[in-house]
Write a protein that holds these residues in place. Sequence first.
Motif, mmCIF file in Angstrom:
data_model
loop_
_atom_site.group_PDB
_atom_site.id
_atom_site.type_symbol
_atom_site.label_atom_id
_atom_site.label_comp_id
_atom_site.label_asym_id
_atom_site.label_seq_id
_atom_site.Cartn_x
_atom_site.Cartn_y
_atom_site.Cartn_z
ATOM 1 N N THR A 5 0.848 -1.140 0.025
ATOM 2 C CA THR A 5 0.054 0.025 -0.064
ATOM 3 C C THR A 5 0.874 1.223 0.069
ATOM 4 O O THR A 5 0.652 2.081 -0.533
ATOM 5 N N VAL A 6 1.925 1.083 0.696
ATOM 6 C CA VAL A 6 2.917 2.540 0.641
ATOM 7 C C VAL A 6 3.565 2.575 -0.512
ATOM 8 O O VAL A 6 3.429 3.653 -0.890
ATOM 9 N N LEU A 7 3.866 1.347 -1.368
ATOM 10 C CA LEU A 7 4.280 1.519 -2.800
ATOM 11 C C LEU A 7 3.220 2.372 -3.624
ATOM 12 O O LEU A 7 3.654 3.152 -4.414
ATOM 13 N N GLN A 8 2.011 1.918 -3.542
ATOM 14 C CA GLN A 8 0.837 2.333 -4.393
ATOM 15 C C GLN A 8 0.524 3.785 -3.982
ATOM 16 O O GLN A 8 0.503 4.711 -4.734
ATOM 17 N N ASN A 9 0.536 4.207 -2.593
ATOM 18 C CA ASN A 9 0.496 5.625 -2.308
ATOM 19 C C ASN A 9 1.900 6.357 -2.765
ATOM 20 O O ASN A 9 1.732 7.549 -3.250
ATOM 21 N N ALA A 10 2.933 6.001 -2.742
ATOM 22 C CA ALA A 10 4.017 6.751 -3.032
ATOM 23 C C ALA A 10 4.079 6.927 -4.808
ATOM 24 O O ALA A 10 4.579 7.907 -5.336
ATOM 25 N N GLY A 12 1.404 7.490 -6.377
ATOM 26 C CA GLY A 12 0.651 8.604 -6.756
ATOM 27 C C GLY A 12 1.231 9.958 -6.339
ATOM 28 O O GLY A 12 0.379 11.185 -6.462
ATOM 29 N N ILE A 13 2.204 9.970 -5.847
ATOM 30 C CA ILE A 13 3.115 11.488 -5.507
ATOM 31 C C ILE A 13 3.964 11.770 -6.609
ATOM 32 O O ILE A 13 4.945 10.929 -6.744
ATOM 33 N N GLN A 14 3.486 12.518 -7.269
ATOM 34 C CA GLN A 14 4.303 13.119 -8.579
ATOM 35 C C GLN A 14 5.365 13.948 -8.486
ATOM 36 O O GLN A 14 5.256 14.786 -7.441
ATOM 37 N N LEU A 38 6.886 1.682 -11.988
ATOM 38 C CA LEU A 38 5.746 2.091 -10.993
ATOM 39 C C LEU A 38 5.520 3.495 -11.148
ATOM 40 O O LEU A 38 4.717 3.927 -10.497
ATOM 41 N N GLY A 39 6.635 4.190 -11.861
ATOM 42 C CA GLY A 39 6.256 5.650 -12.011
ATOM 43 C C GLY A 39 6.692 6.439 -10.482
ATOM 44 O O GLY A 39 5.974 7.324 -10.194
ATOM 45 N N LEU A 40 7.550 5.796 -9.806
ATOM 46 C CA LEU A 40 7.634 6.274 -8.385
ATOM 47 C C LEU A 40 8.641 7.650 -8.276
ATOM 48 O O LEU A 40 8.325 8.567 -7.556
ATOM 49 N N ALA A 41 9.623 7.723 -9.266
ATOM 50 C CA ALA A 41 10.410 9.079 -9.237
ATOM 51 C C ALA A 41 11.311 9.061 -10.492
ATOM 52 O O ALA A 41 11.557 8.105 -11.391
ATOM 53 N N GLU A 42 11.981 9.982 -10.427
ATOM 54 C CA GLU A 42 13.210 10.408 -11.372
ATOM 55 C C GLU A 42 14.539 10.047 -10.610
ATOM 56 O O GLU A 42 14.498 10.376 -9.514
ATOM 57 N N ILE A 293 9.678 8.768 -0.299
ATOM 58 C CA ILE A 293 8.608 9.471 -1.145
ATOM 59 C C ILE A 293 7.588 10.086 -0.162
ATOM 60 O O ILE A 293 7.204 11.114 -0.432
ATOM 61 N N CYS A 294 7.238 9.147 0.441
ATOM 62 C CA CYS A 294 5.854 9.385 1.207
ATOM 63 C C CYS A 294 6.163 10.381 2.404
ATOM 64 O O CYS A 294 5.081 11.157 2.870
ATOM 65 N N THR A 295 7.309 10.100 2.883
ATOM 66 C CA THR A 295 7.516 11.314 3.982
ATOM 67 C C THR A 295 8.075 12.574 3.462
ATOM 68 O O THR A 295 7.863 13.387 4.263
ATOM 69 N N THR A 296 8.239 12.841 2.198
ATOM 70 C CA THR A 296 8.492 14.295 1.639
ATOM 71 C C THR A 296 7.001 14.766 1.434
ATOM 72 O O THR A 296 7.120 15.956 1.032
#
Length: 298
Positions: A5-10, A12-14, A38-42, A293-296
Amino acid sequence: MKLQTVLQNAAGIQGKRVAIAAAEDHEVIEMIRKALELGLAEFILFGDEMKIYALLEGKIGTSHSIRIVHAQSPKTAAEMAVKAVRSKEADVLMKGGLPTAVLLKEVLNKEYGLRTGSVLSHVAVFDIPSMDRLLFLTDVAMNMQPDLQQKLQITSNAVMVANRLGVANPKVAPIAAVEVVNPSMQATLDAAVLTQMNRRGQIEGCLIDGPMALDVAVSNEAAIHKGIESEVAGQADILLMPNIEAGNVFYKSLTYFAQAKVGGLIAGAKAPIILTSRSDTAESKLYSLALAICTTNE
């Protein structure tokens, strides 16, 4: 909540960017591959340019989400990555294939480092098959024998991470060998003070009760059997370990004996820092990235 779930939430943070020091590492590149899917980050990859390209060619190829910056040595890569985060060119700092001490020396640099004046502490987040919630464990990697003041800040860091992951008012159990205050056992004294400070509103955003032995903190049956009545007993979200030895042993016991999945980060700096071991799997690094990512996302 589970780490998936944390992965999925992350995801969604662009718009988040990760600076990786000494990125020429197989598991790091595999983590990047999964993160891009997963499109998590650059990513900005600092390190040996030729080695990084060689690893990418076999797994990812070229991507507009990856930028490579050549560094002559791991120390230089660490310095450049820290400066990228300090200048807000990146949102998260991650360790690649270099010793932790090399990266931390740059993080703590007085001129361009990431210190805030607060204690830096490690927060591990465990997804244990037998539990219906995430378990937060601190501090197992940074502070060897924290005193009361350090434990206060370590607790605040862990509460912040839990809050950012959606755990409102987490239950904190300062761990000791027993549930009673013993003047000969410093962990019980510190736990009692933290509990009283929480009750008087000096520590907010959580519920603290201790000292608690590990069984009472995580097992309702053990709490009932021992006659411990507490809102935290058997329901703890955060385990505050008394020292690094106890924390490290418990951390590795969960991963090796309980088949737990884990991610972790360093909190208390200007940005989240991922200091996974070079032996950690790509999956663990991916979970750590998702946590960061979620904590940012304030």
